[in-house]
Design a protein around this motif. Structure first.
Motif, short mmCIF file in Angstrom:
data_model
loop_
_atom_site.label_atom_id
_atom_site.label_comp_id
_atom_site.label_asym_id
_atom_site.label_seq_id
_atom_site.Cartn_x
_atom_site.Cartn_y
_atom_site.Cartn_z
N GLN A 92 -59.63 -18.75 31.21
CA GLN A 92 -58.88 -19.22 29.82
C GLN A 92 -57.62 -20.21 30.16
N ALA A 93 -56.92 -20.08 31.43
CA ALA A 93 -55.92 -21.00 31.94
C ALA A 93 -56.15 -21.97 32.38
N GLN A 94 -57.74 -22.69 32.55
CA GLN A 94 -57.97 -23.98 32.81
C GLN A 94 -58.62 -24.68 31.79
N GLU A 95 -58.46 -26.05 31.71
CA GLU A 95 -58.80 -26.84 30.72
C GLU A 95 -60.25 -27.37 31.29
N ALA A 96 -60.43 -27.83 32.35
CA ALA A 96 -61.66 -28.26 32.83
C ALA A 96 -62.79 -27.20 32.97
N GLU A 97 -63.70 -27.64 32.56
CA GLU A 97 -65.07 -26.64 32.88
C GLU A 97 -65.27 -26.29 34.27
N SER A 99 -63.12 -26.12 36.78
CA SER A 99 -61.93 -25.58 37.12
C SER A 99 -61.97 -23.94 36.48
N ALA A 100 -62.29 -23.94 35.45
CA ALA A 100 -62.50 -22.70 34.57
C ALA A 100 -63.54 -21.90 35.45
N ARG A 158 -67.48 -22.32 27.79
CA ARG A 158 -66.54 -23.51 28.66
C ARG A 158 -67.43 -24.28 29.48
#
Length: 226
Positions: A92-97, A99-100, A158
């Motif tokens: 949840q701390a990452q915006e890009a898929e 990166s998540a 995500r």
């Protein structure tokens, strides 16, 4: 006139509350001691081994947990709870898929690597948790299955658009991707944990990077040795 029975009842309630608090604290203490014992002795440790390492008797553990499977269930709730919190927070701390996905894979591997003995103890006898989480009734499997269900849902939310990229049709096969992805991470991670720690074993970062690449681009994205 003073209500004597009310006073007696009140004292009884107080004693019961103190006893329950004592049992709860003792149970947590025994779980902590068991976790340390399994960390040092391995997932195959017997109840005798665990009790001896905790400087207590086996009947004490049986009194609080019933048997080794009861202990596994109780410890699973604690350990898988830690996994859930940290893996979900990482995603949840990452915006890009992409990166998540990388953050969740890395967090999962880090937690498993922190104590392979504990990891294998709480995930033992849970081979069906990924493919048929409702088919097995053991509580330890239920806890692990619920964790996998939640992680699968997070991956779906995500990475659904990323998984379908380039596909014009809503393929039923694509719907299986999040659960399959999690199965691949778990299988590869467990093989990695069992490998000897030598120059042939990839680092955690190398494995996380490879897994994410395989999941999003396939094996063709990896340069294979001659």
């Amino acid at each position: 006139m003073k209500n004597i029975s009310a006073g007696i009842d009140g004292a009884g309630d107080g004693r019961a509350a103190r006893w329950e608090r004592h049992r709860s604290e003792r149970r947590l203490e025994l779980l902590s001691l068991a976790r340390k014992a399994i960390h040092h002795l391995g997932p195959q440790a017997s109840m005798d081994d665990i009790a001896a390492h905790a400087n207590t008797s086996k009947p004490v553990y049986y009194r609080y947990f019933g048997d080794k499977e009861g202990l596994r269930q109780a410890l699973s709730e604690v350990v898988i709870g830690d996994f859930r919190q940290q893996v979900i927070a990482a995603g949840q701390a990452q915006e890009a898929e992409s990166s998540a996905l990388h953050a969740m894979v890395t967090a999962y591997l880090q937690l498993a690597q922190s104590s392979p003995n504990i990891y294998f103890f709480v995930t033992a006898q849970s081979s069906d948790a990924l493919t048929a989480p409702n088919a097995v009734e053991e509580d330890s499997t239920r806890v692990l299955g619920a964790f996998f269900d939640e992680i699968t849902l997070l991956i779906s939310e995500r990475l659904w658009a990323y998984a379908r990229k380039g596909s014009e049709q809503n393929s039923g096969a694509v719907a299986l991707w999040p659960r399959a992805a999690l199965g691949m991470v778990r299988a590869a991670g467990e093989l990695w944990l069992r490998q000897p720690a030598d120059e042939h074993r990839p680092t955690l970062e190398e494995l996380a990077e490879a897994l994410c690449s395989w999941l999003t681009h396939g094996i063709a994205s990896t340069k294979l040795g001659a």
